[in-house]
Design an enzyme around this catalytic site. Structure first.
Site, PDB file in Angstrom:
ATOM      1  NE  ARG A   1      58.103 -18.199 -19.006  1.00  0.00           N
ATOM      2  CZ  ARG A   1      56.566 -18.006 -18.795  1.00  0.00           C
ATOM      3  NH1 ARG A   1      56.086 -18.317 -17.687  1.00  0.00           N
ATOM      4  NH2 ARG A   1      55.750 -17.531 -19.707  1.00  0.00           N
TER       5      ARG A   1
ATOM      6  CD  GLN B   1      48.881 -19.330 -19.886  1.00  0.00           C
ATOM      7  OE1 GLN B   1      48.202 -19.420 -20.726  1.00  0.00           O
ATOM      8  NE2 GLN B   1      50.029 -19.073 -20.017  1.00  0.00           N
TER       9      GLN B   1
ATOM     10  NE  ARG C   1      50.628 -18.737 -15.422  1.00  0.00           N
ATOM     11  CZ  ARG C   1      49.970 -17.746 -15.031  1.00  0.00           C
ATOM     12  NH1 ARG C   1      49.074 -18.126 -13.683  1.00  0.00           N
ATOM     13  NH2 ARG C   1      49.362 -16.659 -15.623  1.00  0.00           N
TER      14      ARG C   1
ATOM     15  CG  ASP D   1      54.415 -11.273 -18.265  1.00  0.00           C
ATOM     16  OD1 ASP D   1      53.340 -11.177 -18.768  1.00  0.00           O
ATOM     17  OD2 ASP D   1      55.011 -12.223 -17.573  1.00  0.00           O
TER      18      ASP D   1
HETATM   19  O1  MRU Z   1      53.285 -17.331 -19.436  1.00  0.00           O
HETATM   20  P1  MRU Z   1      52.644 -16.710 -18.438  1.00  0.00           P
HETATM   21  O2  MRU Z   1      51.545 -17.581 -17.862  1.00  0.00           O
HETATM   22  O3  MRU Z   1      53.685 -16.627 -17.091  1.00  0.00           O
HETATM   23  O4  MRU Z   1      52.285 -15.396 -18.657  1.00  0.00           O
HETATM   24  C1  MRU Z   1      51.526 -14.433 -17.608  1.00  0.00           C
HETATM   25  C2  MRU Z   1      51.036 -13.465 -18.032  1.00  0.00           C
HETATM   26  O5  MRU Z   1      51.139 -12.824 -19.128  1.00  0.00           O
HETATM   27  C3  MRU Z   1      50.236 -12.442 -17.171  1.00  0.00           C
HETATM   28  O6  MRU Z   1      49.174 -11.782 -17.874  1.00  0.00           O
HETATM   29  C4  MRU Z   1      51.303 -11.389 -16.413  1.00  0.00           C
HETATM   30  O7  MRU Z   1      52.365 -12.250 -15.858  1.00  0.00           O
HETATM   31  C5  MRU Z   1      50.588 -10.715 -15.412  1.00  0.00           C
HETATM   32  S1  MRU Z   1      50.423 -11.728 -13.916  1.00  0.00           S
HETATM   33  C6  MRU Z   1      49.574 -10.845 -12.466  1.00  0.00           C
END
Ligand code: MRU
Length: 363
Positions: free
Chosen positions: A99, A206, A47, A247
């Protein structure tokens, strides 16, 4: 100290560090085909937007290999390029939906498709070699880009500095090093006295599981807080700045990031604390003019009601689980990219920044 490597390419398979098991267990899952990678992305084995982007490139390489050896496309004498490219694009479209918010996923898929199109007419061996080379370059480049983001971002931090971060925008969320945590790493390496407050980041944790683990590995001081304590610490003047990843960033600077980011940005503004977003150029989506056009992934409610199979809520309760939210550009002090810092991001500042940087590159 051993480097954190969320993905490893071993020439036959893509090995993905199972982030669902961290920090308790370090185990790699081998993926031999695109379907296995899709499953891994959907289930959050891997992720973080940039990590998903690099993973997508390898997934497409696996798909290209499978297609290039299928008798329907390659009978040993002729290679049906049109059919190959059509099927590769179809595989890419399915992968993109695993995703949908992280633009790096589409970016990675499109890079492979573009390269395959450029190879049209070449032998299958040459095609596959060139795709493998592309994947390796994108992997290496991602780490280099993060280090540049880290170096630019570190210039913004005082010493001592207490940084609040959300989710995990570290080595685990990229090919290595990290974006938001890349800045932390760089500042720490420069000798700055750094303290990170990590939001635990419900529901997938996370922050608690990944950010805390990453920083502890390197001896960078980290304090875990619950998401709803962020306002408390900001109000008491205990936070010098907030740094998060992204993202997807729209052309006007609106940022999609882990759910809870918007709340932090509002709190940061209210308490006059700078709010920074760290992200590579590949996270900008210039095809959309504002954050309103960003598709926010909805994940299963069971991620909220259950953790590791343990029930946290009454059975049958309705739970809504949007995975991301949109922070308006007006709340962002600066976006830190590998090219430098975009202060007060907006449609014009972002466009001018990248136009200037591309002119500089051409000089
Ligand atoms: O759902 P996730 O764990 O993939 O979400 C990740 C995030 O929101 C991070 O902050 C984002 O991807 C930036 S990672 C360098």
């Amino acid at each position: 100290m051993e480097k954190i490597r969320p993905l490893i390419w071993n020439k036959d398979a893509l090995l993905l560090l199972d982030q669902r098991l961290l920090p308790w267990e370090k185990k790699y899952i081998p993926c031999h085909n695109i379907t296995e990678v899709e499953e891994a992305i959907r289930k959050m084995v891997v992720r973080g937007a940039p990590a998903i982007g690099v993973t997508a490139v390898y997934a497409m390489l696996l798909a290209a290999r499978e297609l290039a050896s299928s008798p329907e496309i390659n009978d040993g004498n002729t290679f049906k390029w049109e059919l190959f490219l059509r099927k590769l694009a179809a595989a890419g479209n399915t992968l993109k939906m695993t995703r949908p918010t992280a633009v790096n996923l589409s970016w990675g898929v499109d890079k492979v498709i573009q390269q395959a199109e450029e190879q049209r007419g070449a032998s299958p061996d040459v095609l596959l070699l060139s795709l493998e080379e592309l994947a390796s370059n994108i992997y290496t480049e991602d780490i280099a880009v993060n280090k540049k983001i880290g170096a630019h971002g570190a210039t913004l931090l005082s010493s001592p500095c207490t940084i609040l971060t959300h989710c995990n925008a570290g080595a685990l969320a990229t090919a290595g090093y990290g974006t938001a945590l890349g800045i932390v790493r760089s500042a720490y390496k420069d000798g700055k006295v750094i303290q990170v407050y990590a939001n635990e980041t419900r529901p997938f944790l996370q922050g608690a599981r990944l950010t805390a683990w990453e920083l502890l590995q390197e001896g960078i001081p980290v304090t875990l807080i619950i998401d709803s304590a962020a306002g408390y610490f900001l109000q008491r003047g205990q936070i010098d700045c907030v740094i998060v990843g992204a993202d997807r960033i729209a052309a006007n600077g609106d940022v999609a990031n882990k759910i809870g980011t918007y709340m932090l940005a509002v709190l940061a503004e209210k308490n006059k604390v700078p709010f920074y977003v760290a992200a590579p150029r590949s996270t900008f989506d210039f095809s959309i003019s504002s954050g309103e056009e960003i598709l926010v992934e909805e994940r299963a409610g069971t991620e909220i009601t259950l953790f590791n199979g343990v029930s946290l809520a009454p059975e049958g309760v309705r739970a809504l689980n949007p995975s991301f939210d949109i922070t308006p550009a007006s709340l962002i002090t600066a976006i830190i990219t590998e090219y430098g810092i975009i202060n007060r991001p907006g449609q014009k500042t972002i466009r001018d920044f990248f136009t200037f940087k591309s002119q500089e590159d051409n000089l």
